[in-house]
Design a protein around this motif. Structure first.
Motif, mmCIF file in Angstrom:
data_model
loop_
_atom_site.group_PDB
_atom_site.id
_atom_site.type_symbol
_atom_site.label_atom_id
_atom_site.label_comp_id
_atom_site.label_asym_id
_atom_site.label_seq_id
_atom_site.Cartn_x
_atom_site.Cartn_y
_atom_site.Cartn_z
ATOM 1 N N ASN A 1 -44.612 11.105 -31.588
ATOM 2 C CA ASN A 1 -43.263 10.964 -31.716
ATOM 3 C C ASN A 1 -42.209 11.993 -32.552
ATOM 4 O OD1 ASN A 1 -43.340 8.608 -30.218
ATOM 5 N ND2 ASN A 1 -43.787 7.363 -31.827
ATOM 6 N N LEU A 2 -42.729 13.254 -32.283
ATOM 7 C CA LEU A 2 -42.059 14.249 -33.256
ATOM 8 C C LEU A 2 -41.219 15.163 -32.395
ATOM 9 C CD1 LEU A 2 -45.104 15.555 -35.040
ATOM 10 C CD2 LEU A 2 -43.190 14.183 -35.788
ATOM 11 N N VAL A 3 -40.788 14.665 -31.087
ATOM 12 C CA VAL A 3 -39.961 15.656 -30.261
ATOM 13 C C VAL A 3 -39.123 14.690 -29.129
ATOM 14 C CG1 VAL A 3 -41.920 16.008 -28.536
ATOM 15 C CG2 VAL A 3 -39.902 17.609 -28.577
ATOM 16 N N GLN A 4 -37.884 14.828 -29.293
ATOM 17 C CA GLN A 4 -36.876 14.310 -28.402
ATOM 18 C C GLN A 4 -35.956 15.144 -27.399
ATOM 19 O OE1 GLN A 4 -36.813 10.783 -27.477
ATOM 20 N NE2 GLN A 4 -38.923 10.860 -28.853
ATOM 21 N N THR A 5 -36.014 16.329 -27.929
ATOM 22 C CA THR A 5 -35.130 17.339 -27.447
ATOM 23 C C THR A 5 -35.808 18.477 -26.991
ATOM 24 O OG1 THR A 5 -34.433 18.371 -29.153
ATOM 25 C CG2 THR A 5 -33.105 16.245 -28.486
ATOM 26 N N GLN B 1 -36.020 20.668 -30.184
ATOM 27 C CA GLN B 1 -37.247 20.053 -31.001
ATOM 28 C C GLN B 1 -38.388 20.707 -30.358
ATOM 29 O OE1 GLN B 1 -36.873 16.030 -31.234
ATOM 30 N NE2 GLN B 1 -35.467 15.910 -33.159
ATOM 31 N N PHE B 2 -38.713 20.811 -29.140
ATOM 32 C CA PHE B 2 -39.930 21.237 -28.544
ATOM 33 C C PHE B 2 -40.108 22.508 -29.063
ATOM 34 C CE2 PHE B 2 -41.878 23.743 -24.986
ATOM 35 C CZ PHE B 2 -43.119 23.401 -25.254
ATOM 36 N N ILE B 3 -38.963 23.539 -28.798
ATOM 37 C CA ILE B 3 -39.056 24.977 -28.903
ATOM 38 C C ILE B 3 -39.468 24.955 -30.410
ATOM 39 C CG2 ILE B 3 -37.649 27.155 -29.092
ATOM 40 C CD1 ILE B 3 -36.068 26.040 -26.743
ATOM 41 N N GLU B 4 -38.534 24.358 -31.427
ATOM 42 C CA GLU B 4 -38.783 24.504 -33.043
ATOM 43 C C GLU B 4 -40.112 24.199 -33.498
ATOM 44 O OE1 GLU B 4 -35.519 22.405 -34.324
ATOM 45 O OE2 GLU B 4 -33.999 23.569 -33.438
ATOM 46 N N ARG B 5 -40.690 22.936 -32.868
ATOM 47 C CA ARG B 5 -41.786 22.404 -33.475
ATOM 48 C C ARG B 5 -43.049 23.032 -32.729
ATOM 49 N NH1 ARG B 5 -38.821 16.565 -34.249
ATOM 50 N NH2 ARG B 5 -37.324 17.288 -35.889
ATOM 51 N N GLY B 6 -42.917 23.160 -31.611
ATOM 52 C CA GLY B 6 -44.183 23.358 -30.895
ATOM 53 C C GLY B 6 -44.434 24.765 -29.939
ATOM 54 N N ALA B 7 -43.255 25.446 -29.586
ATOM 55 C CA ALA B 7 -43.363 26.519 -28.773
ATOM 56 C C ALA B 7 -42.836 27.836 -29.493
ATOM 57 C CB ALA B 7 -42.101 26.543 -27.638
ATOM 58 N N SER B 8 -42.491 27.655 -30.715
ATOM 59 C CA SER B 8 -42.277 28.917 -31.650
ATOM 60 C C SER B 8 -43.394 29.717 -32.385
ATOM 61 C CB SER B 8 -41.083 28.497 -32.560
ATOM 62 O OG SER B 8 -41.326 27.681 -33.468
ATOM 63 N N GLY B 9 -44.323 28.878 -32.553
ATOM 64 C CA GLY B 9 -45.211 29.402 -33.632
ATOM 65 C C GLY B 9 -46.761 28.690 -33.405
ATOM 66 N N SER B 10 -47.633 29.342 -34.303
ATOM 67 C CA SER B 10 -48.939 28.725 -34.284
ATOM 68 C C SER B 10 -48.732 27.822 -35.431
ATOM 69 C CB SER B 10 -50.034 30.072 -34.670
ATOM 70 O OG SER B 10 -51.339 29.315 -34.741
ATOM 71 N N SER B 11 -49.336 26.672 -35.050
ATOM 72 C CA SER B 11 -49.520 25.600 -36.035
ATOM 73 C C SER B 11 -50.679 25.660 -36.969
ATOM 74 C CB SER B 11 -49.468 24.094 -35.405
ATOM 75 O OG SER B 11 -50.550 24.036 -34.421
ATOM 76 N N MET B 12 -51.655 26.618 -36.507
ATOM 77 C CA MET B 12 -52.837 26.988 -37.209
ATOM 78 C C MET B 12 -52.552 27.880 -38.076
ATOM 79 S SD MET B 12 -55.112 24.681 -36.149
ATOM 80 C CE MET B 12 -56.819 25.412 -36.438
ATOM 81 N N SER B 13 -52.115 28.964 -37.755
ATOM 82 C CA SER B 13 -51.874 30.143 -38.424
ATOM 83 C C SER B 13 -50.586 30.666 -39.033
ATOM 84 C CB SER B 13 -52.104 31.693 -37.889
ATOM 85 O OG SER B 13 -51.236 31.897 -36.658
#
Length: 127
Positions: A71-75, A78-90
């Motif tokens: 439940n971390l994305v509603q727009t 938000q998808f761009i900022e939280r998932g599609a802009s960088g590696s969550s690992m590095s």
């Protein structure tokens, strides 16, 4: 101990069952963005390696599914900022490289594409 494990499993299932997908309008925008990335002919850099658009789309769909499950994305933003802009690992920003152009951060590229998606949708909507 067995009862404790059962309670944890039930709690985990309950959390998953309560996960909300993106609202339909936002999902349509994200789908349009990923389709544009896939068909753009541009390459996508993730953690130092370049990938074709189809591979980038598959990776970003996995990240979208994760974000929806939490439940971390509603727009689309938000998808761009939280998932599609960088590696969550590095923590390294993703890049997009199109023919004849210097690479740009994926957030910049996706936000520009999102604006085009919205402009096209507005132009085709009945007034």
């Amino acid at each position: 101990m067995q009862k404790h494990r059962l309670l944890l499993a039930v709690a985990a299932i309950t959390v998953v069952a309560q996960a909300d997908p993106l609202p339909p309008a936002a999902r349509a925008e994200v789908d349009a963005l990923l389709a544009r990335l896939q068909t753009s002919g541009c390459e996508f850099n993730r953690n130092g390696s370049w990938y074709a658009g189809a591979d980038a789309r598959a990776h970003l769909l996995k990240k979208l599914n994760y974000l929806e499950g939490k439940n971390l994305v509603q727009t689309a933003e938000q998808f761009i900022e939280r998932g599609a802009s960088g590696s969550s690992m590095s923590g390294t920003p993703y890049l997009v490289r199109c023919a004849g152009k210097l690479p740009v951060q994926s957030a910049q590229w996706l936000k520009a594409e999102l604006q085009q998606v919205r402009t096209a949708r507005a132009a085709s909507s009945p007034q």
